[in-house]
Design a protein around this motif. Structure first.
Motif, mmCIF file in Angstrom:
data_model
loop_
_atom_site.group_PDB
_atom_site.id
_atom_site.type_symbol
_atom_site.label_atom_id
_atom_site.label_comp_id
_atom_site.label_asym_id
_atom_site.label_seq_id
_atom_site.Cartn_x
_atom_site.Cartn_y
_atom_site.Cartn_z
ATOM 1 N N PHE A 2 0.840 -1.195 0.000
ATOM 2 C CA PHE A 2 0.000 0.000 0.000
ATOM 3 C C PHE A 2 0.876 1.246 0.000
ATOM 4 C CE2 PHE A 2 -1.944 -3.407 2.398
ATOM 5 C CZ PHE A 2 -3.240 -3.475 1.921
ATOM 6 N N GLU A 3 0.325 2.308 -0.559
ATOM 7 C CA GLU A 3 1.061 3.575 -0.604
ATOM 8 C C GLU A 3 0.097 4.721 -0.321
ATOM 9 O OE1 GLU A 3 3.250 5.875 -4.167
ATOM 10 O OE2 GLU A 3 4.096 3.882 -3.729
ATOM 11 N N THR A 4 0.561 5.669 0.502
ATOM 12 C CA THR A 4 -0.228 6.846 0.868
ATOM 13 C C THR A 4 -0.007 7.972 -0.139
ATOM 14 O OG1 THR A 4 -0.250 6.372 3.240
ATOM 15 C CG2 THR A 4 -0.424 8.663 2.648
ATOM 16 N N LEU A 5 -0.984 8.850 -0.238
ATOM 17 C CA LEU A 5 -0.833 10.076 -1.018
ATOM 18 C C LEU A 5 0.428 10.827 -0.598
ATOM 19 C CD1 LEU A 5 -2.231 12.238 -2.932
ATOM 20 C CD2 LEU A 5 -3.088 13.257 -0.799
ATOM 21 N N TYR A 6 1.154 11.328 -1.592
ATOM 22 C CA TYR A 6 2.307 12.184 -1.321
ATOM 23 C C TYR A 6 2.100 13.480 -2.090
ATOM 24 C CZ TYR A 6 7.141 13.901 -1.331
ATOM 25 O OH TYR A 6 8.279 14.667 -1.201
ATOM 26 N N ARG A 7 1.705 14.531 -1.378
ATOM 27 C CA ARG A 7 1.403 15.810 -2.009
ATOM 28 C C ARG A 7 1.979 16.919 -1.114
ATOM 29 N NH1 ARG A 7 -4.584 16.063 -3.055
ATOM 30 N NH2 ARG A 7 -4.125 14.581 -4.718
ATOM 31 N N PRO A 8 3.261 17.228 -1.286
ATOM 32 C CA PRO A 8 3.931 18.180 -0.398
ATOM 33 C C PRO A 8 3.234 19.524 -0.279
ATOM 34 C CG PRO A 8 5.541 17.023 -1.740
ATOM 35 C CD PRO A 8 4.192 16.630 -2.269
ATOM 36 N N SER A 9 2.566 19.975 -1.341
ATOM 37 C CA SER A 9 1.914 21.287 -1.293
ATOM 38 C C SER A 9 0.784 21.323 -0.269
ATOM 39 C CB SER A 9 1.377 21.658 -2.677
ATOM 40 O OG SER A 9 0.374 20.724 -3.097
ATOM 41 N N GLU A 10 0.252 20.154 0.081
ATOM 42 C CA GLU A 10 -0.852 20.089 1.047
ATOM 43 C C GLU A 10 -0.460 19.367 2.331
ATOM 44 O OE1 GLU A 10 -4.385 19.895 -2.349
ATOM 45 O OE2 GLU A 10 -4.124 18.224 -0.966
ATOM 46 N N MET A 11 0.753 18.855 2.395
ATOM 47 C CA MET A 11 1.196 18.042 3.528
ATOM 48 C C MET A 11 2.480 18.619 4.097
ATOM 49 S SD MET A 11 0.487 14.256 1.938
ATOM 50 C CE MET A 11 -1.067 13.411 2.287
ATOM 51 N N PRO A 12 2.381 19.552 5.036
ATOM 52 C CA PRO A 12 3.582 20.242 5.526
ATOM 53 C C PRO A 12 4.583 19.328 6.214
ATOM 54 C CG PRO A 12 1.651 20.781 6.873
ATOM 55 C CD PRO A 12 1.141 20.072 5.660
ATOM 56 N N GLY A 13 4.127 18.205 6.762
ATOM 57 C CA GLY A 13 5.045 17.303 7.445
ATOM 58 C C GLY A 13 6.042 16.633 6.524
ATOM 59 N N THR A 14 5.727 16.559 5.240
ATOM 60 C CA THR A 14 6.636 15.889 4.301
ATOM 61 C C THR A 14 7.875 16.727 3.998
ATOM 62 O OG1 THR A 14 5.443 16.757 2.364
ATOM 63 C CG2 THR A 14 4.740 14.617 3.238
ATOM 64 N N ALA A 15 7.900 17.970 4.472
ATOM 65 C CA ALA A 15 9.100 18.792 4.307
ATOM 66 C C ALA A 15 10.236 18.294 5.194
ATOM 67 C CB ALA A 15 8.786 20.256 4.630
#
Length: 306
Positions: free
Chosen positions: A157-170
């Motif tokens: 399984f893989e989760t959405l990866y959308r840095p513009s909407e997910m500040p934690g991925t920075a």
């Protein structure tokens, strides 16, 4: 023969949210302990015992105390920041060893389910625990829609990866996107569900909208949120926490109180909603679902395969 738990709850069985709130107020006035002592029951026992048997945590507990590192590592970060995630439209890519690979929209997925969405009352456990009234459908039904090919052994399984909407991925807390995996027989077990809502309402973003995995006998980080890809494979897939620290997080991640995390004991847990001084309670093997799932691991060393 392996014991198979069958869920017979439907939308008609779930307590209306307003009535649920009223009942909690009444119980609080009586001391509030009646439902909490039953949190360790299995789902099958809860059905037999009735509506009060697996008393859910409050909406506030479930939606404000979350792990969703794409929005931050604090328990309140997901509720604060996940509202900016776009969940409509949404599609899930199903690929790998399947007969009908492709991009499936949420509408297609829900239309393809042969059974109406059902209600499940499952315990979630980490170092803390809560009871959540999920609604959704068995993952096995979705896998059947795609058609699993002979030779497939695992589901990734893989989760959405959308840095513009997910500040934690920075922050490189994990190697994004978030990944998880199950053995195929675990994925096909009737307790393994794809959740679409809680309390009879659509999933809030912080809880993994619009589609998340729930595997109630494993630790919570196995229940991947906001899924955008499902892959059938014949090889054990990489999983985010195992990749980050294989010494502390194994592939299976079953709730096993006799196997301590290297930095803390897992023999007890604290129920969320009980206040700052809530009493810890013993952690149950397989989170209380031992009768239902132990047969999946017969002959395995559960300390080595943690």
């Amino acid at each position: 023969m392996a014991h198979r738990w069958k869920n017979d709850l439907t939308k008609e069985d779930v307590t209306p949210y307003a009535a649920f709130l009223n009942r909690r107020q009444i119980m609080a006035g009586l001391g509030g302990a009646a439902g909490l002592g039953l949190a360790g029951l299995t789902a099958g026992q809860a059905q037999a015992a009735g509506d009060e048997a697996l008393e859910p945590n409050s909406w506030e507990d479930v939606t404000s105390y979350c792990n969703f590192y794409e929005f931050g590592t604090g328990k309140t970060d997901p509720a604060a920041y996940a509202g900016q995630m776009t969940t409509t439209p949404w599609s899930v890519e199903i690929d790998g060893m399947v007969d009908r690979p492709g991009s499936y929209s949420m509408e297609q997925i829900l239309d393809a389910m042969t059974l109406e969405e059902r209600i499940y009352r499952f315990r979630c456990v980490e170092a803390w625990s809560m009871v959540v009234p999920w609604q959704g459908f068995e993952l096995a039904d979705l896998l059947d829609v795609a058609g699993v090919q002979d030779g497939a052994k695992y589901v990734a399984f893989e989760t959405l990866y959308r840095p513009s909407e997910m500040p934690g991925t920075a922050y490189k807390v994990l190697d994004w996107p978030y990944r998880e995996g199950l053995r195929l027989d675990e994925a096909r077990h009737p307790l393994t569900i794809m959740a679409t809502g809680i309390f009879g309402k659509p999933l809030p973003n912080q809880n993994g909208a619009p589609l998340r995995l729930v595997v109630p006998w494993k630790y919570g980080f196995k229940s991947i949120k906001s899924i955008v890809r499902i892959t059938l494979t014949d090889k054990e897939p990489p999983t985010s926490w195992n990749m980050a620290n294989p010494r502390e997080y194994g592939f299976y991640s079953n709730v096993n109180p006799s196997v301590s995390h290297p930095r803390w004991s897992q023999a007890s847990e604290r129920r969320i909603g009980g206040g700052l001084f809530a009493r810890r309670q013993p952690t149950l093997m397989f989170n209380g679902y031992e009768k239902e799932v132990a047969s999946l691991y017969e002959g395995m060393d559960l300390a080595r395969n943690f």
